[in-house]
Scaffold this motif. Structure first.
Motif, mmCIF file in Angstrom:
data_model
loop_
_atom_site.group_PDB
_atom_site.id
_atom_site.type_symbol
_atom_site.label_atom_id
_atom_site.label_comp_id
_atom_site.label_asym_id
_atom_site.label_seq_id
_atom_site.Cartn_x
_atom_site.Cartn_y
_atom_site.Cartn_z
ATOM 1 N N THR A 1 5.773 9.028 2.493
ATOM 2 C CA THR A 1 6.087 7.884 3.698
ATOM 3 C C THR A 1 4.196 7.811 4.282
ATOM 4 N N LYS A 2 4.515 6.143 4.910
ATOM 5 C CA LYS A 2 3.544 6.200 5.600
ATOM 6 C C LYS A 2 3.837 7.326 6.971
ATOM 7 N N GLU A 3 4.722 7.360 7.025
ATOM 8 C CA GLU A 3 5.046 7.835 8.708
ATOM 9 C C GLU A 3 4.976 9.799 8.454
ATOM 10 N N GLU A 4 5.048 9.867 7.193
ATOM 11 C CA GLU A 4 5.035 11.706 7.240
ATOM 12 C C GLU A 4 2.769 11.514 6.902
ATOM 13 N N TYR A 5 2.484 10.694 6.409
ATOM 14 C CA TYR A 5 1.129 10.301 6.427
ATOM 15 C C TYR A 5 0.079 10.104 7.842
ATOM 16 N N ASP A 6 1.037 9.891 8.470
ATOM 17 C CA ASP A 6 0.458 9.292 10.468
ATOM 18 C C ASP A 6 1.121 10.828 10.434
ATOM 19 N N LYS B 1 -3.133 2.605 -7.082
ATOM 20 C CA LYS B 1 -4.210 1.809 -6.296
ATOM 21 C C LYS B 1 -4.893 1.851 -5.417
ATOM 22 N N LYS B 2 -6.170 0.942 -6.197
ATOM 23 C CA LYS B 2 -6.775 1.062 -5.473
ATOM 24 C C LYS B 2 -7.249 0.579 -3.779
ATOM 25 N N GLY B 3 -7.800 1.429 -2.720
ATOM 26 C CA GLY B 3 -7.863 1.674 -1.541
ATOM 27 C C GLY B 3 -7.057 2.359 -0.925
ATOM 28 N N ASP B 4 -5.348 3.151 -1.813
ATOM 29 C CA ASP B 4 -4.421 3.822 -0.980
ATOM 30 C C ASP B 4 -4.698 5.020 -0.836
ATOM 31 N N PRO B 5 -4.189 5.511 0.713
ATOM 32 C CA PRO B 5 -4.637 6.488 1.218
ATOM 33 C C PRO B 5 -4.175 7.830 0.885
ATOM 34 N N VAL B 6 -4.948 9.130 0.486
ATOM 35 C CA VAL B 6 -5.040 9.849 0.071
ATOM 36 C C VAL B 6 -4.457 11.494 0.874
ATOM 37 N N LEU B 7 -4.052 12.448 0.769
ATOM 38 C CA LEU B 7 -4.008 12.962 1.525
ATOM 39 C C LEU B 7 -4.092 14.752 0.873
ATOM 40 N N TYR B 8 -5.569 15.146 1.039
ATOM 41 C CA TYR B 8 -6.309 16.422 -0.009
ATOM 42 C C TYR B 8 -5.443 17.678 0.434
ATOM 43 N N TYR B 9 -5.058 17.960 -0.104
ATOM 44 C CA TYR B 9 -4.382 19.260 0.124
ATOM 45 C C TYR B 9 -4.859 20.618 -0.958
ATOM 46 N N MET C 1 0.990 -1.120 0.186
ATOM 47 C CA MET C 1 -0.110 0.184 0.316
ATOM 48 C C MET C 1 0.904 0.953 -0.083
ATOM 49 N N ASN C 2 0.455 2.551 -1.057
ATOM 50 C CA ASN C 2 1.568 3.283 -1.424
ATOM 51 C C ASN C 2 0.037 4.334 -0.207
ATOM 52 N N TYR C 3 1.090 6.088 -0.298
ATOM 53 C CA TYR C 3 0.289 6.698 0.388
ATOM 54 C C TYR C 3 0.516 7.997 -0.084
ATOM 55 N N TRP C 4 -0.417 8.654 -0.601
ATOM 56 C CA TRP C 4 -0.391 9.612 -1.589
ATOM 57 C C TRP C 4 -0.438 11.593 -0.859
ATOM 58 N N LEU C 5 -0.825 12.784 -1.450
ATOM 59 C CA LEU C 5 -0.905 13.661 -1.730
ATOM 60 C C LEU C 5 -1.335 14.454 -3.152
ATOM 61 N N VAL C 6 -2.290 14.577 -3.253
ATOM 62 C CA VAL C 6 -2.332 15.559 -4.121
ATOM 63 C C VAL C 6 -2.863 17.302 -3.753
ATOM 64 N N LYS C 7 -3.021 17.703 -5.210
ATOM 65 C CA LYS C 7 -2.866 19.369 -4.517
ATOM 66 C C LYS C 7 -4.229 19.968 -5.805
#
Length: 135
Positions: A122-127, A42-50, A1-7
DNA sequence: GCCAACGTTGGC
DNA sequence: GCCAACGTTGGC
């Protein structure tokens, strides 16, 4: 699982619009690096909304509802889109200024590559951001 | 509104 | 293939 940020520029498409729509197609990306990141989603990956612009801050969490497919806004097969769905707003938004000050976020792509609109975290940054946004 | 960063384009 | 010019993004 990967973590993302979208602007997103809120005057164009805000978090509230996103929630009201119950999700959206993330299309129109015309930058190779951002495109490569979309492809890796991938489907289900967590995303931060910026939100970029006057009030730059992370406002909520989302998830990938559908992995990448040909961007329907163009015939050019180089470009792809994904579907995103809102998960929940942060209890309080996390401002860019706070992110810059947080030692654990010193390597985040958001500050390293200011113009990139879709980026991995990263997961750490996301958390850490989730923790800062939890109140 | 300004400007820095940086990706893209096009001339050579 | 290099690099200058140009356009866009996004923070301030």
């Amino acid at each position: 699982m990967n973590y993302w940020l979208v602007k997103s520029e809120p005057s164009a498409y805000s978090w509230d619009d996103f929630v009201k729509d119950g999700g959206t197609r993330w299309d129109g990306v015309r930058n190779y690096q951002a495109r490569n990141n979309l492809i890796a989603m991938k489907k289900g990956d967590p995303v931060l909304y910026y939100h970029s612009g006057a009030l730059p801050e992370v406002v909520g969490t989302a998830k990938v509802a559908k992995g990448s497919y040909q961007d329907p806004t163009t015939d050019d097969e180089r470009w792809v889109a994904v579907d995103l769905a809102p998960v929940k707003p942060l209890k309080r938004p996390v401002a860019l200024g706070e992110i810059k000050k947080e030692k654990r976020l010193k390597d985040i792509s958001l500050t390293k590559q200011g113009r990139l609109s879709v980026m991995p975290v990263t997961k750490e940054e996301y958390d850490v951001i989730l923790g800062m946004g939890s109140g």
